[in-house]
Design a protein around this motif. Structure first.
Motif, short mmCIF file in Angstrom:
data_model
loop_
_atom_site.label_atom_id
_atom_site.label_comp_id
_atom_site.label_asym_id
_atom_site.label_seq_id
_atom_site.Cartn_x
_atom_site.Cartn_y
_atom_site.Cartn_z
N PHE A 56 0.70 -1.55 0.19
CA PHE A 56 -0.04 0.18 0.36
C PHE A 56 1.12 1.70 0.15
O PHE A 56 1.43 0.98 0.76
N ILE A 57 0.79 2.16 -0.78
CA ILE A 57 1.49 2.64 -0.88
C ILE A 57 0.34 4.45 -1.22
O ILE A 57 -0.63 4.38 -1.73
N MET A 58 1.44 5.80 -0.51
CA MET A 58 -0.13 7.11 -0.40
C MET A 58 1.55 8.03 0.02
O MET A 58 2.59 7.77 0.36
N GLY A 59 0.72 8.45 -1.00
CA GLY A 59 1.80 10.19 -0.93
C GLY A 59 1.06 11.49 -0.81
O GLY A 59 -0.09 11.80 -1.21
N PHE A 60 1.25 12.27 0.25
CA PHE A 60 0.94 13.35 0.11
C PHE A 60 1.68 14.84 -0.07
O PHE A 60 3.26 14.29 -0.31
N ASN A 61 1.30 15.35 -1.02
CA ASN A 61 1.73 16.76 -1.29
C ASN A 61 1.18 17.74 -0.83
O ASN A 61 -0.27 18.19 -1.34
N ARG A 62 1.71 19.05 -0.15
CA ARG A 62 1.11 20.32 -0.26
C ARG A 62 2.12 21.22 -0.86
O ARG A 62 3.56 21.21 -0.18
N ASN A 63 2.58 21.49 -1.83
CA ASN A 63 3.20 22.64 -2.19
C ASN A 63 2.41 24.48 -2.15
O ASN A 63 1.52 24.15 -1.68
N LYS A 64 3.54 24.97 -1.89
CA LYS A 64 3.06 26.59 -1.52
C LYS A 64 4.39 27.48 -2.27
O LYS A 64 5.35 27.24 -1.38
N ILE A 65 3.87 28.13 -2.84
CA ILE A 65 4.37 29.77 -2.99
C ILE A 65 4.70 30.18 -1.77
O ILE A 65 3.99 30.88 -1.28
N LEU A 66 6.22 30.44 -0.88
CA LEU A 66 6.47 31.26 0.19
C LEU A 66 6.32 33.00 -0.24
O LEU A 66 5.73 33.20 0.66
N LYS A 67 7.08 33.29 -0.80
CA LYS A 67 7.80 34.05 -1.39
C LYS A 67 8.19 34.74 -2.80
O LYS A 67 8.58 33.83 -3.07
#
Lengths: 1083, 478
Positions: free
Chosen positions: A838-849
């Motif tokens: 079982f494989i799970m990937g979480f990703n949050r992308n954010k432009i910081l500045k």
């Protein structure tokens, strides 16, 4: 794993037993090249013990290095190992005896095949290597021990379950069988192409390895990049339905900003390295726009998935920094199969299948189309008679999609021979693939050959050679989007049976019959390597590799149909030749100090050079349609282009571990590239990684629940240099043509000058934990935080600057997330067992500045191509979809309505008057969570593999071209959803009033869909003929399988009855379901 | 061991130094901006490029020439699908994807290219001062022409407000870097001043210059006469009759340009660099794409349904007399398309590879400018004289005009402008600068007529630039 640690502790205990009384005494000894006598004396001086020995039996003059600090038992232990002695404690006296010696030998065989296994290490419990098995699995060695009868042997082989023999007793012959290890903790992980691989438990970096078996190469998928979908945590392969086109892979989120308005950003693709040689991305020539008409091939198409031994995905800094300036998006290392020593093995496989459409979009029929077009024209102010005249036939009904598509066939045959003896191994493989696309006129034929030879000339000198030529023929008359969306109220043939000519649009059937688009490519990759062991610890090796590509694309637009009529036939021939070579020379030093400190240092130097030569021949004015050669063309022109680049790099890696318990890795790479411009900026990247196997500590050593536990962390930088040549300087393009025959140059539209442009840096942090419970359930979780600084991207700039876009270091972005893998096996010993990953990937992308306030100035344009509405704004994801909120169709006027930023309901003109800064985030193009659940059920000779993929939280924006609200209705067919349009006041409709030249608000939430889905991506049933039967047939193995891809989808968003929803509109080119049947034979 | 390490180090050092030369690579087809303007030869190539860039579908090889006549009522479509500029024809251009958006970006691209020449050429060390001056003079004049075309397309005419304070265009007078790219539109008055200043400076530079380009005809490059002709056109649109008269008069009196005779008239349009042409864009020698001619060329009628779009309206055809050389039977090619007969003007008689150069400025326009300016200045006899020159050249049997009412005379001149300069990109601008209503009779657009003043007499600025440039105001109504 637990066993080994536990038994190691047990053995130590043996020594401790008889020196209990004095073991607490502390001492510190430091003697260099001292005789045994001196050592004994030194110990006696510093403690209360006294040595008793027979000087006839023990050579007291023999010299040893003896450095020890600690209790006395440890000191004796050390000395026993070094000097091959045994000690026995009697009161304060220590009896010294020479250790007993015994010759043991045996054979190690494979439990499955019954054949001898070469290369198995046979060790004593103190870690000392007794022997390594030979080609036939045989070993022999002399044991020097206090009590040889109590000695146990530890047999280890990468990929096999380790076996610990019972105490020897009187036996001198020990035969063992090994079986493959499911947990793969001892699997060798290819960490980079410069070294030989590291056992899984010693890896500090974040590396997902996909073995040949896990890759499931029997699936009818044309390239391995597509096969990787769902197989590694944190690796997101964006699904793509077109045959042979390059595939987009995101490792731990998108590595750079979303390109706005097309054009240059840094590459978001990972670096592919095949057997040490990086795969070059194919580039457009920059000579003239002419070369934009060439179709590029997938650069990895030349690799036969059947030849792949393993794929390693390097995700964090400690793993990938050794690839320096090209590693920002991760690195994918492909290792091809080698021959194994032993009897010659031959494998033959064949599979054949057929693909059919699934989730096809429902389009308007001829009469429906007529009705809607007429209505749209009348709504736009035309009279009924004008509208009818412009709407064409009201009765004709042609299903263009059905006419231009087929059930596509698939055939794939592979054969390989491998074997070897006396240090020489070889593997030769060949494959042929013929794959049709559903779209007629599109198919791919490929022949791959590969020969790999390794030869150990002596213990010191080894060399290897790999040669892999491949040939590809691709027919790509892909005019799908024109075909399927051609107005349905046109007849394909006229009354005489000829192809109907339409105004401005070619009859697709005529195109298929008369035009040509064929690509022939020959690729040749080869590499040779030489290893020389200067001393047992120090090896120098060199590798030189080259890849050569010769491709030729011929496209012909026939004068007989609208595509080539203007120019009376148009022939384009593109000839592309790429020669790249790479060489590296490195030293590798491995040394174990005091049995506890292991050090490995790698340092190397690499040179890379690539040259692409393009030649185009163009001709028009053909008086005879069938001879398609330039010489027959009335007008001929040619064009050529050359591009070259070179990189010089210095790289190094140092690995240190203490007692295989604490690990430290540092990497460094410096790149100099001709692409960097005159100043030759040196791109310097470095990383450090730490690992700790906690389960080897005493307090966990005996734990039966948590059998393995390891913590890892790494931090470092990688770079991204793939932005193209001289990007910052502003270029003049000398290939726009001529004026009065004189060369004319113009500023290159894609290379606006920006003197401030610098390199992009990616700072990666990775924290990981590996745990195994009950030796059965393995669990890996990793947290990562990748900071991408000085992002290079194309930003939309005011057109008044003379450019539409410009490359700039726009800001800082973060990719943060988790990768999770759980592997287990249920009922391992039973006939029916079940392996599950079982494989799970979480990703949050954010432009910081953003730098320099770029955000307010250059947020983005509303996309006019309709594929996505990208705006990039501080505090949000780069893959966010921006737009305005839809408020339905006004029942009185039939006009679309929107929510203004203040929440008021406004019309189209008003919503447009708000600036882009008022847009809100509607969704995100990339999933929040994605992964897979891969299951294999084994029952006797049957194996069933089920791949389930899931993707949660992504949004999808409709392409406005064919689907949305009749925008392009006068020229193309559209979705049946248009039938639900507003017609008269009072109608509550989902589609606004149809009009020609309607100014759609393309970035409204009206066109947004939830992409959350679960997909039954592959099911494969394999049957292995019983061994007894196979042997009767004089084979080694025989298996047959049935494979089905794309079996079913579950979408969170349901499609309305009889209408299209996300399921149908997701792919421009409909998906296909492929069923294949195949056999594998081993002789 | 030690020795070995020494040998290895030595070998590696040699290897490194040998490999360093690998890095000496130059881009093959592109050179950097700095290098382009390091020597005169390359700078000349850049200027050649600027001339070539005028020949684009979105500019003089297409939309710039088609739009004013389509919108003004000289042209209608002979085809029903894939037709160029139908959004502009319908007066429904939308800022997102109006077809004329490409013209806007093309014109600013050209400005950038010209500004590079104007900025960097004076610093080049080789070439002579005179040749350098020539490059700058030509580039400056072209910059004025491009700015002026932007004004015509995207801003209301000069006299739209009494002091021409309404928004004009963003002016580009030097290469623009990203941090300076956010700028507002200048007032129309300021824009006209800038255009005129550029043209005047160009003229001054020509004084001390020597020719750079020798290939082709001198008519293919900007020369002092073409600058003056441009000045006449700009002053006419500004309503500065004195200056318009002056410059038109100078060009006519220079004697370098001669009206076609009646007999020459039709064939002259199929020829390059004819006597009337003051400035003509040359067609690249290996050109094979669609050209302005493709919209009119009946030779390709059967083979290419996308060409042959721009048919003459009955409105314009009705204006010519039986004996006018420019009437439908002589100056128009007839073609049956889907059962209807359409007439195609022979001003651009051949398309694609055999296309003729595009006459951007020609002497007939100067006569009509002088006539209009003379009328405004009260010199009716000169006005009638010039008007009759054009009328009687085309139709020798026409009765000479002798009009003494100013408005009648102006109207007659405008009519003659429509008849003589049709399909050359004037009609809509003549209507709006003369504050007339637009009436299209033979018209298939949903709305065919517009009253003056109308927001729709100018095009919208592309949404792509309005969205990223907070200082930019969209034209009202879009």
């Amino acid at each position: 794993m637990r066993n080994r640690a536990y038994q190691f502790a047990q053995v130590l205990g043996l020594y401790f037993l008889f020196i209990q009384a004095v073991h607490a005494q502390q001492l510190s000894v430091k003697l260099n090249k001292a005789t045994l006598f001196e050592i004994f004396t030194a110990i006696e001086e510093k403690s209360s013990v006294q040595f008793n020995y027979d000087s006839g039996e023990i050579n007291l003059r023999k010299r040893y290095d003896f450095v020890y600090k600690g209790n006395i038992s440890g000191a004796l232990n050390d000395l026993a190992n070094t000097a091959e002695l045994t000690f026995r404690l009697e009161g304060n006296r220590i009896l010294v005896r020479a250790a007993a010696r015994r010759l043991v030998s045996g054979v190690v065989t494979d439990k499955e095949s019954g054949e001898g296994i070469p290369g198995v290490s046979v060790r004593l419990l103190n870690g000392k290597v007794l022997a390594i098995t030979d080609l036939y699995g045989k070993f022999s060695g002399v044991i020097t021990a206090n009590e040889p009868g109590r000695t146990q042997l530890d047999f280890r082989m990468i990929g096999m379950k380790p076996v610990l023999s019972s105490p020897l007793g009187d036996r001198n012959v020990i035969n063992v069988t090994l079986e493959p290890d499911f947990q793969q903790m001892d699997e060798v992980v290819v960490t980079n192409a410069y070294s030989n691989g590291t056992p899984r438990e010693e890896v500090v970096g974040s590396i997902s390895q996909i073995t040949a078996k896990q890759l499931q190469v029997n699936r009818p998928i044309e390239s391995f990049d597509k096969m990787m979908e769902g197989l590694a945590a944190g690796v997101y392969v964006e699904p793509n339905t077109q045959l042979g086109t390059p595939v987009k892979i995101n490792i731990r989120g998108q590595g750079t900003l979303t390109a706005i308005g097309g054009g240059r950003t840094t590459s978001t693709q990972p670096l592919f390295v095949v057997d040490g040689i990086p795969v070059q991305e194919q580039n457009r020539g920059d000579a003239t726009g002419i070369f934009n008409n060439e179709t590029l091939l997938n650069p990895i198409a030349g690799i036969n998935p059947q030849d792949i031994a393993s794929i390693s995905v390097l995700k964090d800094a400690s793993a990938s920094t050794i690839y320096g300036a090209n590693a920002a998006n991760g690195v994918i290392i492909i290792t091809t199969k080698s021959g194994q020593a032993g009897k010659t093995a031959t494998n033959i496989s064949y599979s054949s299948g057929v693909s059919t459409f699934t989730n096809r979009m429902k389009l308007l029929t001829g009469p429906q189309y007529y009705e809607l077009k007429r209505e749209a024209l009348m709504n736009s102010g035309f009279t009924e008679s004008q509208a009818e005249a412009q709407s064409g036939s009201s009765t004709k009904n042609t299903d263009w999609l059905a006419l231009t598509n087929r059930n596509a066939r698939y055939n794939n045959i592979n054969a390989d021979v491998s074997g070897g003896k006396d240090g020489l191994t070889y593997r030769f493989s060949s494959g042929y693939r013929n794959q049709q696309a559903s779209s007629i006129g599109n198919n791919l034929q490929q022949i791959n050959l590969s020969l790999k030879v390794n030869n150990a000339i002596s213990k010191k000198l080894k060399f290897g050679i790999t040669l892999s030529p491949s040939m590809l023929i691709k027919n790509g008359l892909d005019n799908y989007s024109n075909n399927a969306y051609l107005p349905p109220n046109l007849d394909p043939y006229d009354s005489d049976g000829n192809y109907t000519q339409f105004l401005g649009i070619a009859n697709p059937l005529a195109v298929l019959a008369q035009n040509e688009d064929r690509n022939n490519a020959l690729t040749f990759t080869g590499n040779a390597n030489l290893h020389y062991a200067v001393t047992p610890d120090f090896t120098i090796s060199g590798t030189i590799g080259a890849n050569y590509l010769q491709s030729r694309q011929v496209t012909y637009l026939s004068a007989k149909n609208a595509t080539g009529a203007t120019l009376n036939g148009r022939l384009r021939i593109f000839d592309r030749q790429t020669l790249g070579w790479l060489g590296y020379l490195q030293g590798n030093y491995t040394k174990t100090f005091s049995e506890k400190h292991q050090l490995n240092i790698l340092a190397g130097y690499e040179a890379q050079d690539q040259k692409t030569v393009l030649l185009a021949g163009l001709g028009s004015g053909f008086s005879y349609d069938r001879i398609r050669e330039l010489s027959q063309a009335a007008n001929q022109s040619t064009s050529s282009s050359t591009q070259e680049d070179a990189t010089l790099s210095y790289y190094g890696q140092a690995n240190y571990d203490f007692e295989k318990k604490y690990f430290l890795t540092t990497s460094l790479r410096a790149d100099q590239s001709s692409l960097f411009g005159d100043d030759r900026n040196l791109a310097l990247n470095s990383a450090v990684g730490l690992g700790w196997i906690i389960s080897k500590e005493k307090f966990l050593a005996k734990n039966k629940t948590l059998t393995f536990l390891k913590l890892r962390s790494s931090y470092g930088t990688t770079g991204n240099s793939r932005i193209g040549t001289y990007a910052s300087r502003g270029l003049y393009n000398f290939s726009y043509g001529n004026y009065n025959g004189e060369v004319a140059a113009n500023p290159d539209g894609t290379s606006a000058p920006n003197p401030d442009l610098g390199w992009e840096k990616n700072v990666k942090l990775n924290l990981g934990i590996d745990a195994t419970f009950f030796d059965k359930i393995s669990f890996t979780a990793e947290y990562y935080n990748n900071l991408i600084k000085d992002l290079i991207s194309n930003i939309a700039v005011p057109i008044e600057s003379g450019f539409g876009t410009l490359s700039a270091n726009t800001g800082t972005m973060r990719n943060q997330g988790m990768d999770l893998t759980v592997q287990t096996i249920f009922f391992p010993e039973k006939t029916l067992n079940w392996r599950s990953t079982f494989i799970m990937g979480f990703n949050r992308n954010k432009i910081l500045k953003y730098n320099n306030g770029y955000t307010s100035l250059f947020s983005s344009t509303e996309s006019t191509t309709g594929e996505l509405n990208a705006a990039t704004r501080e505090g949000y994801s780069t893959s966010a979809i921006w737009g305005v909120k839809w408020a339905g169709v006004n029942p009185e006027t039939g006009q679309e309505q929107f929510y203004s930023p203040t929440g008021a309901i406004v019309n189209r003109t008003t919503i447009r008057s708000y600036p882009a800064t008022s847009w809100i985030q509607l969704g995100d193009r990339l999933p929040k969570t994605q992964g897979s659940w891969i299951n294999t059920l084994n029952y006797k000779n049957f194996a069933l593999t089920v791949n389930i993929l899931y993707s949660l939280g992504a949004s999808f924006m409709e392409s406005t071209r064919y689907f949305s609200d009749g925008l392009n209705l006068q020229n193309s067919n559209m979705s049946v959803n248009l039938l639900d349009r507003w017609q008269k006041p009072g109608d509550v409709a989902s589609v606004s009033k149809l009009e020609i030249e309607k100014g759609l608000v393309k970035n409204s939430s009206r066109y947004l869909h939830d992409l959350t889905n679960i997909k039954l991506s592959n099911v494969s049933l394999n049957y292995q003929l019983p061994k007894s039967l196979v042997q009767k047939l004089k084979m080694k193995q025989f298996s047959a399988y049935l494979n089905a891809t794309n079996l079913a989808y579950w979408y969170k968003e349901k499609s309305p009855a009889g209408r299209n929803g996300i399921r149908e509109i997701r792919f421009l080119y409909p998906e296909t379901r492929t069923i294949t049947l195949g056999i594998n034979i081993g002789i | 061991m030690k020795n070995l390490i020494h040998y290895i180090l030595l070998t590696l050092t040699l290897l490194f130094s040998a490999c360093q030369s690998l890095l000496d690579k130059e881009p093959q087809n592109k050179i950097s901006l700095e290098e382009t303007f390091q020597d005169f030869e390359s700078a000349k190539v850049a200027m050649t490029g600027a001339y070539l860039s005028l020949f684009q579908t979105s500019y003089l090889n297409g939309y710039r020439m088609l739009y004013p006549d389509l919108a003004g009522g000289n042209i209608k479509y002979a085809q029903t699908s894939n037709i160029a500029l139908n959004d502009a024809y319908f007066f429904q251009a939308n800022p997102d994807e109006g077809q004329m958006n490409s013209t806007y970006s093309t014109l600013y691209e050209i400005l950038n290219s010209l500004n590079n020449v104007i900025t960097y050429v004076p610093n080049i060390t080789n070439g002579t001062e005179k040749t350098r001056n020539r490059l700058v003079a030509e580039a400056t004049a072209l910059r004025a022409m491009v700015h002026f075309d932007l004004l015509l397309l995207y801003a209301q005419p000069f006299n739209f407000t009494t002091d021409a304070s309404h928004p004009g265009i963003v002016l580009n007078l030097k290469p623009v870097l990203i941090n300076e790219s956010v700028r507002a539109r200048s007032a129309v008055a300021v824009c006209y001043d800038t255009v005129i200043k550029d043209l005047t400076e160009s003229l001054a530079l020509f004084e001390n210059s020597s020719a750079v380009f020798s290939a082709g005809s001198t008519k293919n490059y900007i020369n002092p006469s073409s600058v003056k002709a441009l000045l006449a056109r700009v002053y006419l649109n500004k309503g500065d009759w004195q200056q318009a008269y002056h410059y038109a008069d100078e060009v006519i009196k220079s004697g370098s340009y001669k009206l076609y005779s009646n007999a020459e008239y039709v064939n002259a349009w199929a020829q390059k660099n004819t006597s009337e042409a003051i400035f003509e864009i040359s067609v690249p020698s290996n050109f094979s794409g669609g050209s302005l001619g493709s919209y009119y060329d009946i030779a390709t009628a059967n083979s290419s349904p996308t060409s042959l779009q721009m048919a003459a309206t009955n409105d314009i055809l009705a204006l010519y007399s039986e004996t006018d050389i420019r009437n439908s039977s002589r100056f128009y090619a007839s073609q049956m398309i889907r059962g209807t007969n359409y007439q195609f003007c022979k001003k651009y008689p051949t398309g694609a590879a055999s296309a003729t150069g595009i006459k951007v400025l020609r002497i007939s326009e100067m006569y009509l400018i002088r006539a209009e300016a003379a009328t405004e200045l009260g010199n009716f006899s000169q006005a009638n004289l010039d008007l009759n020159t054009i009328i009687q050249r085309a139709d020798p049997k026409a009765v000479a005009e002798n009009l003494s009412d100013k408005q009648t005379l102006i109207n007659r001149i405008l009519l003659e402008r429509r008849k003589e300069l049709n399909n050359e990109g004037f009609l809509l601008f003549d209507i709006s600068r003369r504050k007339q209503d637009l009436t299209r009779n033979d018209c298939t657009a949903p709305t065919c007529s517009f009253k003056y003043p109308s927001n729709y007499f100018v095009l919208p600025l592309p949404a792509a630039t309005v969205l990223v440039n907070p200082l930019l105001s969209q034209n009202p109504g879009y």
